[in-house]
Design an enzyme around this catalytic site. Structure first.
Site, PDB file in Angstrom:
ATOM      1  N   GLY A  10      43.281  30.415  34.752  1.00 44.31           N
ATOM      2  CA  GLY A  10      42.360  31.483  35.178  1.00 44.31           C
ATOM      3  C   GLY A  10      41.985  32.388  34.009  1.00 44.31           C
ATOM      4  N   ILE A  12      42.600  35.807  33.106  1.00 44.84           N
ATOM      5  CA  ILE A  12      43.624  36.551  32.361  1.00 44.84           C
ATOM      6  C   ILE A  12      44.758  35.615  31.959  1.00 44.84           C
ATOM      7  CG2 ILE A  12      45.186  38.545  32.409  1.00 44.84           C
ATOM      8  CD1 ILE A  12      43.279  39.814  34.467  1.00 44.84           C
ATOM      9  N   LEU A  33      44.023  25.004  40.749  1.00 39.03           N
ATOM     10  CA  LEU A  33      42.628  24.747  40.336  1.00 39.03           C
ATOM     11  C   LEU A  33      41.624  25.105  41.428  1.00 39.03           C
ATOM     12  CD1 LEU A  33      43.106  21.396  38.342  1.00 39.03           C
ATOM     13  CD2 LEU A  33      43.148  23.749  37.466  1.00 39.03           C
ATOM     14  N   PHE A  81      50.380  35.031  37.643  1.00 39.27           N
ATOM     15  CA  PHE A  81      48.979  35.453  37.799  1.00 39.27           C
ATOM     16  C   PHE A  81      48.360  34.895  39.076  1.00 39.27           C
ATOM     17  CE2 PHE A  81      48.218  37.373  33.745  1.00 39.27           C
ATOM     18  CZ  PHE A  81      48.903  36.646  32.783  1.00 39.27           C
ATOM     19  N   SER A 125      47.818  45.643  39.795  1.00 37.63           N
ATOM     20  CA  SER A 125      46.472  46.173  39.629  1.00 37.63           C
ATOM     21  C   SER A 125      46.429  47.669  39.875  1.00 37.63           C
ATOM     22  CB  SER A 125      45.545  45.474  40.633  1.00 37.63           C
ATOM     23  OG  SER A 125      44.317  46.154  40.733  1.00 37.63           O
ATOM     24  N   TYR A 150      43.144  42.426  49.655  1.00 41.82           N
ATOM     25  CA  TYR A 150      43.517  42.051  48.280  1.00 41.82           C
ATOM     26  C   TYR A 150      44.439  43.136  47.713  1.00 41.82           C
ATOM     27  CZ  TYR A 150      43.366  42.102  43.235  1.00 41.82           C
ATOM     28  OH  TYR A 150      43.739  42.163  41.910  1.00 41.82           O
ATOM     29  N   LYS A 154      48.673  43.203  46.423  1.00 41.07           N
ATOM     30  CA  LYS A 154      49.235  43.700  45.160  1.00 41.07           C
ATOM     31  C   LYS A 154      50.334  44.716  45.455  1.00 41.07           C
ATOM     32  CE  LYS A 154      47.026  41.171  42.323  1.00 41.07           C
ATOM     33  NZ  LYS A 154      47.781  40.104  41.621  1.00 41.07           N
ATOM     34  N   PHE A 178      43.827  47.733  34.700  1.00 43.11           N
ATOM     35  CA  PHE A 178      42.662  48.478  35.128  1.00 43.11           C
ATOM     36  C   PHE A 178      41.507  47.478  35.191  1.00 43.11           C
ATOM     37  CE2 PHE A 178      43.981  52.815  35.952  1.00 43.11           C
ATOM     38  CZ  PHE A 178      45.339  52.607  35.786  1.00 43.11           C
ATOM     39  N   LEU A 200      31.172  44.135  37.885  1.00 40.74           N
ATOM     40  CA  LEU A 200      30.050  44.742  37.151  1.00 40.74           C
ATOM     41  C   LEU A 200      29.609  43.914  35.955  1.00 40.74           C
ATOM     42  CD1 LEU A 200      28.130  47.156  36.483  1.00 40.74           C
ATOM     43  CD2 LEU A 200      30.017  48.113  35.137  1.00 40.74           C
ATOM     44  N   ASP A 298      34.727  51.420  47.178  1.00 41.98           N
ATOM     45  CA  ASP A 298      34.801  51.853  45.777  1.00 41.98           C
ATOM     46  C   ASP A 298      35.466  53.219  45.676  1.00 41.98           C
ATOM     47  OD1 ASP A 298      33.764  49.787  44.282  1.00 41.98           O
ATOM     48  OD2 ASP A 298      31.707  50.454  44.454  1.00 41.98           O
TER      49      ASP A 298
HETATM   50  C1  WQD Z   1      33.305  48.315  38.680  1.00 43.87           C
HETATM   51  C2  WQD Z   1      32.302  49.429  38.925  1.00 43.87           C
HETATM   52  C3  WQD Z   1      31.243  49.370  41.076  1.00 43.87           C
HETATM   53  C4  WQD Z   1      29.106  45.625  40.458  1.00 43.87           C
HETATM   54  C5  WQD Z   1      37.896  45.156  40.445  1.00 43.87           C
HETATM   55  C6  WQD Z   1      38.920  44.697  41.412  1.00 43.87           C
HETATM   56  C7  WQD Z   1      40.243  45.310  41.063  1.00 43.87           C
HETATM   57  C8  WQD Z   1      40.599  44.983  39.644  1.00 43.87           C
HETATM   58  C9  WQD Z   1      39.481  45.385  38.692  1.00 43.87           C
HETATM   59  C10 WQD Z   1      42.131  43.162  39.299  1.00 43.87           C
HETATM   60  C11 WQD Z   1      32.406  49.995  40.321  1.00 43.87           C
HETATM   61  C12 WQD Z   1      30.229  49.144  39.963  1.00 43.87           C
HETATM   62  C13 WQD Z   1      29.920  46.726  40.284  1.00 43.87           C
HETATM   63  C14 WQD Z   1      27.691  45.801  40.552  1.00 43.87           C
HETATM   64  C15 WQD Z   1      28.001  48.168  40.275  1.00 43.87           C
HETATM   65  N1  WQD Z   1      40.884  43.599  39.496  1.00 43.87           N
HETATM   66  N2  WQD Z   1      29.370  47.970  40.197  1.00 43.87           N
HETATM   67  N3  WQD Z   1      27.196  47.071  40.459  1.00 43.87           N
HETATM   68  O1  WQD Z   1      35.841  47.196  41.919  1.00 43.87           O
HETATM   69  O2  WQD Z   1      36.529  48.581  39.880  1.00 43.87           O
HETATM   70  O3  WQD Z   1      37.795  46.547  40.481  1.00 43.87           O
HETATM   71  O4  WQD Z   1      38.279  44.773  39.144  1.00 43.87           O
HETATM   72  O5  WQD Z   1      43.145  43.679  39.223  1.00 43.87           O
HETATM   73  O6  WQD Z   1      41.200  44.800  41.927  1.00 43.87           O
HETATM   74  O7  WQD Z   1      38.506  45.150  42.650  1.00 43.87           O
HETATM   75  O8  WQD Z   1      35.482  46.337  39.572  1.00 43.87           O
HETATM   76  O9  WQD Z   1      33.582  45.322  38.414  1.00 43.87           O
HETATM   77  O10 WQD Z   1      33.620  45.268  40.969  1.00 43.87           O
HETATM   78  O11 WQD Z   1      33.189  47.409  39.790  1.00 43.87           O
HETATM   79  O12 WQD Z   1      27.523  49.303  40.217  1.00 43.87           O
HETATM   80  O13 WQD Z   1      26.887  44.834  40.717  1.00 43.87           O
HETATM   81  O14 WQD Z   1      30.985  48.896  38.813  1.00 43.87           O
HETATM   82  O15 WQD Z   1      30.696  50.258  42.045  1.00 43.87           O
HETATM   83  O16 WQD Z   1      32.182  51.372  40.228  1.00 43.87           O
HETATM   84  P1  WQD Z   1      36.363  47.262  40.539  1.00 43.87           P
HETATM   85  P2  WQD Z   1      33.925  45.988  39.697  1.00 43.87           P
END
Ligand code: WQD
Length: 342
Positions: A10, A12, A33, A81, A125, A150, A154, A178, A200, A298
């Site tokens: 995967g 990480i 897989l 992981f 997480s 999810y 954790k 993070f 994102l 969020d």
């Molecule tokens: C980041 C920011 C969205 C997509 C995730 C997992 C969490 C951890 C980290 C493992 C947020 C904003 C996102 C988009 C946007 N993983 N966004 N438009 O939700 O912080 O955490 O990754 O441990 O468990 O949930 O990450 O990348 O989804 O969002 O505006 O199309 O980007 O609102 O503020 P998140 P993310």
């Protein structure tokens, strides 16, 4: 010394295997897989010139796990992981997430006990903090009720470890990531989203490539510097390096208790608009975006107090947000060219 890495093909996991091998460890990857490909094993070999051992294993099947350990009596530690990680998917299929993530972990711990392997690093997480009461958030912060199944897996995963370390001589370190982004400088391994990316950065890089018309920014009226959500984005290689430090801490018996928890972040929060700006600075490519309504679940802002990891582990995130974005962009371009192979 052989380190078992579950979920090692995967995102990480593969980056951690590279760092483990480069630190001199022998690695055995197990993975079902379901969300990655065995090709990643060859990509790791291209980076390190050492092919990690690999076995396709369904961790929810205790018998498969048991025979793996019976045939690998030189495993000295495990890094866990393997898990399903999509928040949105977990809301739609809670029982699948609870069964997969918890049963995999329980089967692993049962084998560690049976084969007297006392060192385990757990992939946790920042999700466990929910919407923190104060920022930056440290490891003693209140664990809030999980916003998703999810996140529950954790939190429960950490609780299972806390109970388990008391029952047999298990030494555990849980690492609370993070927001891991970016990829290895070789551009041979990286995050492979399936379908429409929920995270994102992959959505942003797909927008830059023209696969998506524009990036939806979820919410513009939060109580933050520019109204958009703030997160602590950290390069996946910094995360991977912390796992090597954690494994060495356990093997060398330097841990100060049998259950330790560390935040893995940079300690710096970036808003969504700041991340867009960082991408544009790093690549010179403008991103089309639209600020729309908030995404449910969020949190407004979360970023790490990294003091404990800095002082106790002697580890600190080093890679800049521009390099995170640059590497993510390079990976996106490669992914689109070769995704049928990955
Ligand atoms: C980041 C920011 C969205 C997509 C995730 C997992 C969490 C951890 C980290 C493992 C947020 C904003 C996102 C988009 C946007 N993983 N966004 N438009 O939700 O912080 O955490 O990754 O441990 O468990 O949930 O990450 O990348 O989804 O969002 O505006 O199309 O980007 O609102 O503020 P998140 P993310």
């Amino acid at each position: 010394m052989k380190i078992l890495v579950t979920g090692g093909t995967g995102y990480i996991g593969s980056h951690t295997v590279v760092e483990l091998q480069q630190a001199g460890f022998e690695v055995l990857i197990i993975d079902n897989l379901s969300n990655s490909s065995e090709v990643v094993v060859d990509c790791i070999e291209k980076i390190t010139s050492k092919k990690p051992h690999f076995k396709k294993i369904e961790m929810c099947n205790f018998n498969e796990m048991d025979s793996l350990f019976a045939n690998n009596t030189d495993i000295v530690a495990a890094i866990h992981f393997a898990a399903k990680i999509e928040v949105g998917e977990s809301v739609k299929h809670p029982l699948m997430y609870l069964e997969n993530n918890l049963l995999s972990q329980i089967n692993l711990l049962k084998c560690l006990e049976k084969y007297a392997i006392k060192n385990v690093v757990f992939s946790s997480s920042c999700t466990v903090y929910g919407n923190p009461d104060s920022l930056p958030v440290n490891e003693n912060a209140t664990i809030k009720k999980a916003e998703s199944p999810y996140g529950s897996t954790k939190q429960m995963g950490e609780e299972i470890l806390e109970h388990t370390v008391k029952s047999f001589n298990l030494q555990n370190i849980s690492l609370r990531y993070f927001n891991p982004i970016g990829n290895h400088k070789s551009n041979l391994i990286g995050e492979i989203p399936h379908g429409v990316p929920s995270h994102l950065v992959p959505y942003l890089t797909q927008t830059a490539l023209g696969i998506r018309q524009y990036l939806n920014v979820f919410g513009g009226n939060y109580n933050t510097i520019d109204g958009t959500c703030v997160r602590d984005y950290i390069h996946v290689v910094d995360i991977a390096r912390a796992h090597v430090v954690a494994i060495e801490r356990l093997i060398q018996n330097k841990n100060k208790s049998n259950y330790e928890v560390f935040n893995l972040g940079t300690g710096i929060g970036f808003s969504v608009l700041q991340m867009i700006q960082a991408f544009e600075n790093a690549t010179g490519i403008k991103i089309n975006y639209k600020i729309i309504e908030r995404r449910s679940g969020d949190v407004e802002a979360v970023y790490a107090d990294t003091t404990k990891a800095n002082n106790e582990l002697g580890w600190k995130a080093e890679i800049s947000v521009e390099e995170m974005m640059r590497s993510a962009w390079e990976w996106e371009k490669r992914l689109q060219k070769e995704k049928n192979k990955l």
